[in-house]
Design an enzyme around this catalytic site. Structure first.
Site, PDB file in Angstrom:
ATOM      1  N   LEU A 100       5.677 -30.170 -55.822  1.00 41.45           N
ATOM      2  CA  LEU A 100       4.769 -31.309 -55.860  1.00 41.45           C
ATOM      3  C   LEU A 100       5.398 -32.395 -55.003  1.00 41.45           C
ATOM      4  CD1 LEU A 100       3.908 -31.444 -59.682  1.00 41.45           C
ATOM      5  CD2 LEU A 100       2.318 -30.859 -57.834  1.00 41.45           C
ATOM      6  N   ASP A 101       4.593 -33.079 -54.186  1.00 46.27           N
ATOM      7  CA  ASP A 101       5.175 -34.121 -53.349  1.00 46.27           C
ATOM      8  C   ASP A 101       5.680 -35.273 -54.220  1.00 46.27           C
ATOM      9  OD1 ASP A 101       3.076 -36.222 -53.633  1.00 46.27           O
ATOM     10  OD2 ASP A 101       1.829 -34.755 -52.602  1.00 46.27           O
ATOM     11  N   ALA A 102       6.456 -36.148 -53.627  1.00 48.71           N
ATOM     12  CA  ALA A 102       7.138 -37.182 -54.401  1.00 48.71           C
ATOM     13  C   ALA A 102       6.182 -38.065 -55.187  1.00 48.71           C
ATOM     14  CB  ALA A 102       7.998 -38.043 -53.477  1.00 48.71           C
ATOM     15  N   GLN A 103       4.993 -38.331 -54.642  1.00 44.61           N
ATOM     16  CA  GLN A 103       4.046 -39.221 -55.312  1.00 44.61           C
ATOM     17  C   GLN A 103       3.263 -38.533 -56.427  1.00 44.61           C
ATOM     18  OE1 GLN A 103       3.984 -38.855 -51.801  1.00 44.61           O
ATOM     19  NE2 GLN A 103       5.467 -40.540 -51.649  1.00 44.61           N
ATOM     20  N   SER A 104       3.272 -37.206 -56.447  1.00 42.25           N
ATOM     21  CA  SER A 104       2.462 -36.462 -57.410  1.00 42.25           C
ATOM     22  C   SER A 104       3.225 -36.200 -58.699  1.00 42.25           C
ATOM     23  CB  SER A 104       1.986 -35.136 -56.798  1.00 42.25           C
ATOM     24  OG  SER A 104       1.171 -35.385 -55.664  1.00 42.25           O
TER      25      SER A 104
END
Length: 229
Positions: A100-104
């Site tokens: 999952l990307d950092a913002q997710s």
């Protein structure tokens, strides 16, 4: 894991050789000789052969609720927090299945079980991953067919398997692909920005009420279901 498999995995010898050691009373569990071939040592047990401690990392699979701001890597050159900072230091070396990307936020499965990792990660198994998406403005349901048909990203057709409207700005999205930042990029291509993205399901495994930043071991039943997905 039965005792002879445990010993073999620890490099003691072949299973036949391990059976011989067990039968001869040369194996102890927590200081007590064990001639029980059905014994299954746990991660907390001390297993010795001829007084020498042997060790093997037992299969471990956990569900983690990744918070925003954490990266899905073991180390980061920019010194950001990683998902492994949320796990106990005593854990065996685990690998995350997908990212999952950092913002997710949301559900990540971490394991040292290579067969399970291969099953969940390989595209041919087409494992569903479900997300709750919040957009920055009201969603137009007329765009659903376009998202289901797919949008080309870097020369590859990115497709959403299922898309349901929950409210004016909230959607449920199901993917079977693993293209980098796929959901955010697909919505950007049709003029929307994703405010928040939370993975709530992988296969039959749901995040449920697991709090952000917390983890739990998967149950035997959950592992069986994942292996069948």
């Amino acid at each position: 894991m039965r005792l002879n498999r445990y010993l073999a995995a620890a490099g003691v010898g072949s299973r036949r050789r391990c059976d011989e050691l067990i039968a001869a009373g040369r194996v102890t569990i927590n200081g007590q000789p064990s001639t029980n071939f059905s014994a299954q040592p746990s991660a907390c047990d001390h297993v010795k052969v001829d007084g020498k401690l042997v060790h093997v990392d037992l299969p471990t699979t956990v569900a983690l609720h990744k918070p925003a701001g954490f990266v899905s890597t073991r180390s980061d050159p920019h010194a950001r927090d990683t998902i492994f900072d949320l796990l106990p230091a005593k854990f065996p070396r685990l690998f995350n299945i997908g990212r999952l990307d950092a913002q997710s936020e949301g559900l990540l499965v971490l394991t040292n079980d290579g067969e399970l990792a291969q099953r969940l990660a390989h595209p041919r198994h087409k494992i569903d991953k479900e997300y709750e998406v919040t957009l920055e403005r009201r969603w137009d349901p007329a765009l659903i067919p376009k998202m289901l048909r797919g949008i080309f990203l870097d020369g590859q057709r990115a497709q959403i398997v299922q898309l349901r409207t929950i409210s004016a700005t909230r959607l449920r999205v199901v993917l079977r692909q693993g293209i980098n930042r796929q959901i955010r990029r697909m919505f950007h291509e049709i003029g929307y920005e994703v405010k928040s993205l939370v993975r709530i399901r992988v296969g039959n495994l749901r995040i449920g009420d697991l709090p952000r930043g917390h983890w739990r071991a998967l149950t035997k039943r959950e592992l069986e279901l994942l292996q069948r997905d």
